[in-house]
Motif scaffolding. Structure first.
Motif, mmCIF file in Angstrom:
data_model
loop_
_atom_site.group_PDB
_atom_site.id
_atom_site.type_symbol
_atom_site.label_atom_id
_atom_site.label_comp_id
_atom_site.label_asym_id
_atom_site.label_seq_id
_atom_site.Cartn_x
_atom_site.Cartn_y
_atom_site.Cartn_z
ATOM 1 N N ALA A 197 -6.149 64.531 53.909
ATOM 2 C CA ALA A 197 -5.164 65.188 54.774
ATOM 3 C C ALA A 197 -3.912 65.549 53.992
ATOM 4 O O ALA A 197 -3.591 64.934 52.966
ATOM 5 N N ILE A 198 -3.185 66.544 54.493
ATOM 6 C CA ILE A 198 -1.849 66.845 53.992
ATOM 7 C C ILE A 198 -0.953 65.670 54.374
ATOM 8 O O ILE A 198 -1.027 65.139 55.477
ATOM 9 N N ALA A 199 -0.069 65.239 53.466
ATOM 10 C CA ALA A 199 0.669 63.994 53.687
ATOM 11 C C ALA A 199 2.107 64.117 53.183
ATOM 12 O O ALA A 199 2.523 65.152 52.655
ATOM 13 N N GLY A 200 2.874 63.035 53.349
ATOM 14 C CA GLY A 200 4.205 62.931 52.776
ATOM 15 C C GLY A 200 5.145 64.030 53.209
ATOM 16 O O GLY A 200 5.201 64.434 54.369
ATOM 17 N N ARG A 201 5.922 64.521 52.252
ATOM 18 C CA ARG A 201 6.901 65.576 52.554
ATOM 19 C C ARG A 201 6.213 66.845 53.047
ATOM 20 O O ARG A 201 6.765 67.582 53.871
ATOM 21 N N CYS A 209 9.978 69.237 59.898
ATOM 22 C CA CYS A 209 11.005 68.303 59.438
ATOM 23 C C CYS A 209 11.198 68.477 57.938
ATOM 24 O O CYS A 209 10.278 68.238 57.163
ATOM 25 N N GLY A 210 12.373 68.886 57.547
ATOM 26 C CA GLY A 210 12.602 69.175 56.145
ATOM 27 C C GLY A 210 12.302 70.635 55.855
ATOM 28 O O GLY A 210 11.687 71.337 56.656
ATOM 29 N N THR A 211 12.741 71.071 54.715
ATOM 30 C CA THR A 211 12.576 72.484 54.342
ATOM 31 C C THR A 211 11.987 72.596 52.936
ATOM 32 O O THR A 211 12.653 73.039 52.004
ATOM 33 N N PRO A 212 10.727 72.170 52.755
ATOM 34 C CA PRO A 212 10.115 72.330 51.430
ATOM 35 C C PRO A 212 9.999 73.803 51.068
ATOM 36 O O PRO A 212 9.761 74.652 51.930
ATOM 37 N N ILE A 238 16.562 56.018 50.301
ATOM 38 C CA ILE A 238 17.484 57.028 50.839
ATOM 39 C C ILE A 238 16.728 58.297 51.193
ATOM 40 O O ILE A 238 16.872 58.840 52.303
ATOM 41 N N GLU A 239 15.898 58.796 50.276
ATOM 42 C CA GLU A 239 15.174 60.037 50.543
ATOM 43 C C GLU A 239 14.123 59.850 51.630
ATOM 44 O O GLU A 239 13.835 60.776 52.392
ATOM 45 N N ALA A 240 13.547 58.651 51.723
ATOM 46 C CA ALA A 240 12.609 58.390 52.812
ATOM 47 C C ALA A 240 13.320 58.463 54.156
ATOM 48 O O ALA A 240 12.820 59.083 55.110
ATOM 49 N N VAL A 241 14.498 57.859 54.247
ATOM 50 C CA VAL A 241 15.233 57.871 55.508
ATOM 51 C C VAL A 241 15.655 59.289 55.890
ATOM 52 O O VAL A 241 15.664 59.645 57.072
ATOM 53 N N VAL A 242 15.986 60.112 54.910
ATOM 54 C CA VAL A 242 16.351 61.503 55.197
ATOM 55 C C VAL A 242 15.262 62.187 56.029
ATOM 56 O O VAL A 242 15.540 62.836 57.048
ATOM 57 N N VAL A 243 14.015 62.030 55.621
ATOM 58 C CA VAL A 243 12.921 62.705 56.333
ATOM 59 C C VAL A 243 12.579 61.957 57.625
ATOM 60 O O VAL A 243 12.285 62.584 58.649
ATOM 61 N N ILE A 244 12.626 60.634 57.610
ATOM 62 C CA ILE A 244 12.346 59.871 58.823
ATOM 63 C C ILE A 244 13.374 60.190 59.902
ATOM 64 O O ILE A 244 13.035 60.305 61.088
ATOM 65 N N ASP A 245 14.639 60.351 59.524
ATOM 66 C CA ASP A 245 15.660 60.779 60.490
ATOM 67 C C ASP A 245 15.229 62.065 61.194
ATOM 68 O O ASP A 245 15.352 62.196 62.419
ATOM 69 N N ALA A 246 14.761 63.032 60.405
ATOM 70 C CA ALA A 246 14.364 64.323 60.978
ATOM 71 C C ALA A 246 13.155 64.169 61.900
ATOM 72 O O ALA A 246 13.082 64.821 62.954
ATOM 73 N N ILE A 247 12.205 63.320 61.526
ATOM 74 C CA ILE A 247 11.037 63.087 62.366
ATOM 75 C C ILE A 247 11.444 62.441 63.687
ATOM 76 O O ILE A 247 10.958 62.806 64.765
ATOM 77 N N LEU A 248 12.372 61.491 63.627
ATOM 78 C CA LEU A 248 12.874 60.861 64.846
ATOM 79 C C LEU A 248 13.658 61.859 65.698
ATOM 80 O O LEU A 248 13.545 61.859 66.927
ATOM 81 N N ALA A 249 14.435 62.700 65.053
ATOM 82 C CA ALA A 249 15.247 63.672 65.795
ATOM 83 C C ALA A 249 14.377 64.647 66.574
ATOM 84 O O ALA A 249 14.765 65.103 67.657
ATOM 85 N N ARG A 250 13.198 64.969 66.044
ATOM 86 C CA ARG A 250 12.283 65.871 66.745
ATOM 87 C C ARG A 250 11.405 65.132 67.757
ATOM 88 O O ARG A 250 10.530 65.732 68.376
ATOM 89 N N ARG A 251 11.652 63.840 67.907
ATOM 90 C CA ARG A 251 10.949 63.002 68.883
ATOM 91 C C ARG A 251 9.435 62.981 68.658
ATOM 92 O O ARG A 251 8.648 62.898 69.605
ATOM 93 N N LEU A 252 9.060 63.023 67.396
ATOM 94 C CA LEU A 252 7.642 62.934 67.057
ATOM 95 C C LEU A 252 7.161 61.486 67.106
ATOM 96 O O LEU A 252 5.964 61.226 67.221
ATOM 97 N N THR A 253 8.092 60.565 66.971
ATOM 98 C CA THR A 253 7.812 59.135 67.113
ATOM 99 C C THR A 253 9.129 58.463 67.429
ATOM 100 O O THR A 253 10.159 59.127 67.588
#
Length: 300
Positions: free
Chosen positions: A71-75, A83-86, A145-160
């Protein structure tokens, strides 16, 4: 006059396997080298007129380059969730079962690991790690720090939710990374509105300061005065991150006018930029610590 490249209508606007196009007689190997087609990965091409985004590349990887159980994973997964702008050139993280192998492919970042049945979802026809599994992998693969950056965005979108992520980690106690996920979740906050706000907050907390409130509303006699990125309301100290949105001069002046009203009252408002975070975080930390000390009896 040079001959125009062949562009069969079946392939216009498409991403495709080069070998399949050749076997069907739509193109030759020489045709694939023309300016009409853009190579994305080994044997994967796109119409040169297609705008290549990270999502387009993830879709190609999911369809053609990894085994069905991967599966596609991570960032990359976080990007598929919005979530995030790769960028289009960022590597695509993929999660592969421990006993599976794939051929070498430039542009992939391959991770091997145990995959539980509930860890994989399908999104737009592509297998992607679930939000919870994505957060776990981020906590294992990135610094906190970088993990929390993306987790914040995932939480903000109410995905979990924070509680769901804690439960996910505790259910995997003893497996590599479960403590890292708990640590990241304890630092996460769905109120963050930008990656730099997240980085600022987490760095301040890791430096020993009390955890600030995010997007704190200041009102005066029931009327809105300002919304603060980070605030310690009990001490009336706040931090504002000055980011790219200041390209809008009117927004900049409106926000600064509101903050000036706070400065005319009891609040201390400290501003920080990306350059300051990068080049002089220790100096900024000292300023925040001094402001908090001035408003309390603590020795942070």
């Amino acid at each position: 006059m040079s001959k125009a490249p062949r562009r069969p209508p079946q392939l216009r606007g498409r991403v495709f396997r080069g070998s399949v196009a050749v076997s069907r007689g739509l193109l030759t190997r020489n045709d694939l080298r023309s300016s009409a087609w853009r190579p994305l990965f080994r044997d994967v091409y796109a119409d040169a007129k297609v705008s290549i985004t990270h999502v387009v590349r993830c879709t190609a990887v999911g369809r053609w380059l990894i085994p069905p159980e991967a599966a596609i994973a991570g960032r990359a997964a976080a990007g598929l969730y919005g979530c995030g702008t790769p960028t289009a050139s960022d590597p695509v993280d993929v999660l592969i079962p421990r006993d599976a192998r794939i051929g070498p492919a430039t542009g992939l970042r391959v991770h091997h690991g145990e995959i539980d049945p509930d860890d994989i979802l399908e999104r737009a026809g592509v297998r992607v790690t679930s939000p919870a599994r994505t957060c776990w992998d981020l906590a294992r693969w990135l610094d906190v720090i970088e993990a929390v950056v993306v987790i914040d965005a995932i939480l903000a979108r109410r995905l979990t939710t924070v509680s769901a992520l804690r439960e996910y980690a505790l259910n995997r106690a003893g497996r590599r990374g479960w403590r890292s996920l708990l640590r990241a979740v304890d630092l996460a906050d769905a109120g963050a509105e930008s990656p730099q706000e997240s980085r600022t907050r987490v760095r301040l907390v890791l430096a020993g300061l009390p955890r600030p409130e995010t997007q704190w509303i200041v009102a005066e006699r029931g009327r809105f005065v300002a919304r603060l990125d980070l605030a310690w309301p009990q001490f009336k100290v706040a931090v504002e991150y000055d980011g790219l949105w200041h390209d809008d001069p009117e927004q900049f002046h409106r926000d600064r006018r509101r903050l000036n009203r706070l400065l005319g009252g009891d609040w201390i408002v400290l501003h920080v930029t990306g350059k300051r975070l990068r080049d002089d975080f220790d100096g900024f930390l000292a300023e925040v610590r001094a402001a908090l000390r001035a408003r309390s009896r603590s020795s942070w």
